[in-house]
Scaffold this active site. Structure first.
Site, mmCIF file in Angstrom:
data_model
loop_
_atom_site.group_PDB
_atom_site.id
_atom_site.type_symbol
_atom_site.label_atom_id
_atom_site.label_comp_id
_atom_site.label_asym_id
_atom_site.label_seq_id
_atom_site.Cartn_x
_atom_site.Cartn_y
_atom_site.Cartn_z
ATOM 1 N N HIS A 132 -2.394 -7.403 20.414
ATOM 2 C CA HIS A 132 -2.907 -6.168 19.804
ATOM 3 C C HIS A 132 -3.599 -5.327 20.852
ATOM 4 O O HIS A 132 -4.324 -5.841 21.697
ATOM 5 C CB HIS A 132 -3.861 -6.490 18.648
ATOM 6 C CG HIS A 132 -4.957 -7.438 19.017
ATOM 7 N ND1 HIS A 132 -4.790 -8.809 19.047
ATOM 8 C CD2 HIS A 132 -6.237 -7.215 19.384
ATOM 9 C CE1 HIS A 132 -5.910 -9.389 19.406
ATOM 10 N NE2 HIS A 132 -6.803 -8.446 19.636
HETATM 11 P P1 AMP Z 1 -9.889 -9.427 20.244
HETATM 12 O O1 AMP Z 1 -9.067 -10.565 19.687
HETATM 13 O O2 AMP Z 1 -11.096 -9.868 20.998
HETATM 14 O O3 AMP Z 1 -9.054 -8.461 21.039
HETATM 15 O O4 AMP Z 1 -10.445 -8.586 19.019
HETATM 16 C C1 AMP Z 1 -9.908 -8.698 17.739
HETATM 17 C C2 AMP Z 1 -10.340 -7.511 16.905
HETATM 18 O O5 AMP Z 1 -9.831 -7.706 15.590
HETATM 19 C C3 AMP Z 1 -11.852 -7.330 16.772
HETATM 20 O O6 AMP Z 1 -12.189 -6.005 17.173
HETATM 21 C C4 AMP Z 1 -12.137 -7.581 15.283
HETATM 22 O O7 AMP Z 1 -13.142 -6.731 14.792
HETATM 23 C C5 AMP Z 1 -10.795 -7.275 14.643
HETATM 24 N N1 AMP Z 1 -10.504 -8.031 13.418
HETATM 25 C C6 AMP Z 1 -10.883 -9.285 13.096
HETATM 26 N N2 AMP Z 1 -10.316 -9.660 11.924
HETATM 27 C C7 AMP Z 1 -9.567 -8.604 11.503
HETATM 28 C C8 AMP Z 1 -8.737 -8.377 10.380
HETATM 29 N N3 AMP Z 1 -8.562 -9.317 9.443
HETATM 30 N N4 AMP Z 1 -8.114 -7.183 10.267
HETATM 31 C C9 AMP Z 1 -8.297 -6.215 11.192
HETATM 32 N N5 AMP Z 1 -9.066 -6.372 12.287
HETATM 33 C C10 AMP Z 1 -9.689 -7.551 12.445
#
Ligand code: AMP
Ligand code: ZN
Length: 222
Positions: A132
């Site tokens: 992502h």
């Molecule tokens: P990272 O894996 O460190 O790149 O960050 C993951 C991102 O996903 C963080 O900014 C979280 O706030 C976000 N996040 C966590 N769970 C969800 C979810 N169920 N849906 C959308 N975003 C999410």
């Protein structure tokens, strides 16, 4: 490429972490727990119309559920690529489309608020499963931005610009990041990302960066 955009409105986020929420709720059996592990949450959000803000044949853009700024989105390929480590040169055009879709969203938001500044990129060592790309406004005004780890993950080199990832892939044919070296960055002292002043704690940092946002808005409106 044909993009579909939703007309969703930003609402106040519920910043309670999945771990804290789980503690408050009765726990399911271990087999159920495994199938809905928190790190797989992005899969569910990609299928949730309330979370999707734009999509096309190859990508889906969702709201970040715990936004760390006024505007925070995630661009995901529909193809389930596990992480940066799993990229090769064949993914270059996909990464460029993700980048272009991030820029498209930014331009739309900037048309409404000229003071907005964005970065788009990847966490060197992400916590959530599947690739992502973050698209995040640089105000960092959000109740969900709570601690040093949050701050450093977006303002140190732990946040790798999407353009750099594309260059690495073009030059090396892979994206290989030293997890240990990058994770050390999450413990660095707090520093303002605009003027580089060192900050003693999160409350002081948050009121300091709010001032930068106010002056950016003032400049944009003159
Ligand atoms: P990272 O894996 O460190 O790149 O960050 C993951 C991102 O996903 C963080 O900014 C979280 O706030 C976000 N996040 C966590 N769970 C969800 C979810 N169920 N849906 C959308 N975003 C999410
Ligand atoms: Zn500053």
């Amino acid at each position: 490429m044909k993009r579909t955009a939703s007309s969703s409105v930003d609402t106040t986020p519920d910043c309670t972490s999945p771990t804290a929420k789980r503690k408050r709720q009765p726990q399911p059996s271990s087999s159920l727990r495994q199938s809905s592990h928190w790190s797989m949450g992005l899969d569910a959000s990609m299928k949730d119309p309330d979370m999707v803000v734009q999509s096309d044949e190859l990508t889906v853009t969702i709201k970040d559920r715990y936004p760390k700024a006024q505007h925070h989105y995630l661009v995901l390929p529909r193809q389930n690529i596990k992480s940066l480590k799993h990229l090769n040169k064949d993914h270059l055009s996909l990464l460029n489309i993700m980048l272009e879709n991030g820029r498209f969203l930014e331009e739309k938001l900037k048309a409404e608020d000229k003071s907005l500044v964005f970065r788009r990129g990847y966490h060197a060592s992400p916590s959530m499963a599947r690739l992502h790309m973050h698209v995040i406004s640089q105000d960092f005004v959000s109740p969900c931005l709570k601690n040093k780890k949050h701050w450093n993950s977006f303002t140190t080199n732990f946040f790798v610009d999407a353009e750099s990832v594309v260059s690495m892939l073009e030059v090396n044919g892979e994206v290989s990041l030293d997890k240990v070296k990058y994770e050390e960055m999450l413990t660095l002292p707090l520093q303002c990302h605009v003027c580089r002043e060192m900050m003693p704690n999160m409350p002081k940092l948050k009121s300091h960066i709010a001032e930068h946002t106010i002056s950016r808005k003032k400049t944009a409106s003159t």
